[in-house]
Design an enzyme around this catalytic site. Structure first.
Site, PDB file in Angstrom:
ATOM      1  N   TYR A  36       8.702  13.369 -12.151  1.00 16.33           N
ATOM      2  CA  TYR A  36       8.648  14.987 -12.030  1.00 16.33           C
ATOM      3  C   TYR A  36       7.368  15.266 -12.423  1.00 16.33           C
ATOM      4  CZ  TYR A  36       9.434  19.257 -14.313  1.00 16.33           C
ATOM      5  OH  TYR A  36       9.122  20.388 -14.305  1.00 16.33           O
ATOM      6  N   ARG A  73      16.079   8.394 -23.186  1.00 21.41           N
ATOM      7  CA  ARG A  73      16.133   8.237 -21.994  1.00 21.41           C
ATOM      8  C   ARG A  73      15.097   7.984 -22.122  1.00 21.41           C
ATOM      9  NH1 ARG A  73      18.965  14.308 -20.974  1.00 21.41           N
ATOM     10  NH2 ARG A  73      21.509  13.755 -21.435  1.00 21.41           N
ATOM     11  N   GLY A  90      12.014   7.647 -19.566  1.00 22.54           N
ATOM     12  CA  GLY A  90      10.705   8.690 -19.218  1.00 22.54           C
ATOM     13  C   GLY A  90      10.338  10.342 -20.106  1.00 22.54           C
TER      14      GLY A  90
END
Length: 301
Positions: A143, A267, A269
């Site tokens: 992203y 999580r 990243g």
């Protein structure tokens, strides 16, 4: 009256921008494919014109949607870190190729200025707080890579072709209409929903990670400032508050000391901490955040 085009204008932030310019008496066109997975619903203003299209569709050119437009506010994106990890190709297609198409159509149709919505995730984990626009980028996920590539395209179109572009890096936006659907929805809306439903709030990791939370009305005002500001073309601006709070701070603001919560796995990243230095936006855009997070939560329980 100005002719305004908003990509992603049926979503959370985009719909507020649409309302702002409609209320000011301008004509607004919206492009949105309504694919955002975290949205419970999409939002429409009866006085705006809507086209259910992806920014990668050929129909954007065929319908001449950029013809006669004065300013473009480009918010359409694959806009969540974890879904981009699961489907990086879609993030690349939308956030890079789609942005290139928006810029190319803006150039061909003599748009005065394109305001590009980017992300504080460009800073990653390699920089110290507060985060400044001239710090190195540290993209930790598909992203942020795709969004910063969009920044590079925006700056290139200004330097090479003279299309004026302004880049706004948002820090964790919250507020009215915030998405609450699914496990990857923004945390404030998700926590409020869980608390109201009597469910435990889900803390990712240890809950000590911090974020700079920025109200959507302040983000809208920053976008509006980009129309009239001088010396902002080709520039990047942080849009944040300069204050950060931990996830556990949010739990207490929303549910108090006795709030029920559970921990879920950390999580990949994602950066540990964010906090914006907004000196540049204060100085050049004459913009400053005005909404206090604690007060907003207290008034919207």
């Amino acid at each position: 009256m100005l002719n305004i085009l908003v990509t992603g204008g049926a979503g959370f932030i985009g719909s507020h921008i649409v309302d702002k310019f409609v209320d000011a008496g301008h004509h607004v066109t919206v492009i949105d494919d309504e694919s955002a997975i975290c949205h419970d619903s999409f939002y429409y203003n009866k006085q705006a014109d809507y086209y259910k299209l992806s920014i990668t569709d050929d129909d954007i050119q065929n319908l001449q949607l950029f013809c006669g437009i004065d300013y473009v506010f480009h918010l359409a994106a694959e806009s969540r870190i974890q879904p981009a990890l699961e489907n990086p190709e879609l993030a690349i297609q939308t956030n890079i190729l789609g942005t290139c198409r928006v810029l190319e159509q803006s150039l061909k149709n003599n748009v005065k200025r394109v305001i590009y919505s980017s992300t504080s995730s460009a800073y990653g984990a390699a920089n110290y707080m507060p985060l400044k626009e001239d710090m190195k980028r540290d993209c930790l996920n598909p992203y942020s890579i795709a969004k910063t590539a969009g920044e590079d395209f925006a700056r290139m179109y200004y330097k090479l072709y003279g299309l004026e572009t302004v880049i706004l890096r948002y820090f964790n936006v919250y507020g009215e209409r915030q998405p609450t659907k699914g496990q990857y929805a923004p945390v404030i809306g998700l926590f409020q929903k869980q608390f109201k439903e009597g469910k435990p709030m889900t803390i990712v990791g240890d809950g000590l990670q911090t974020r700079d939370y920025t109200h959507v009305s302040d983000v809208v005002n920053a976008n509006e400032k980009c129309i009239s500001a001088d010396n902002c073309a080709g520039q990047i601006f942080n849009i944040g508050t300069g204050h950060n709070y931990s996830i556990k701070d949010l739990i207490e603001m929303i549910g108090g000391h006795s709030a029920d919560y559970i921990h879920i796995p950390e999580r990949k990243g994602e950066a540990r901490n964010t906090k914006a230095d907004t000196t540049k936006a204060n100085t050049i855009l004459d913009w400053k955040a005005s909404v206090n997070l604690k007060e907003w939560i207290h008034n919207n329980q």
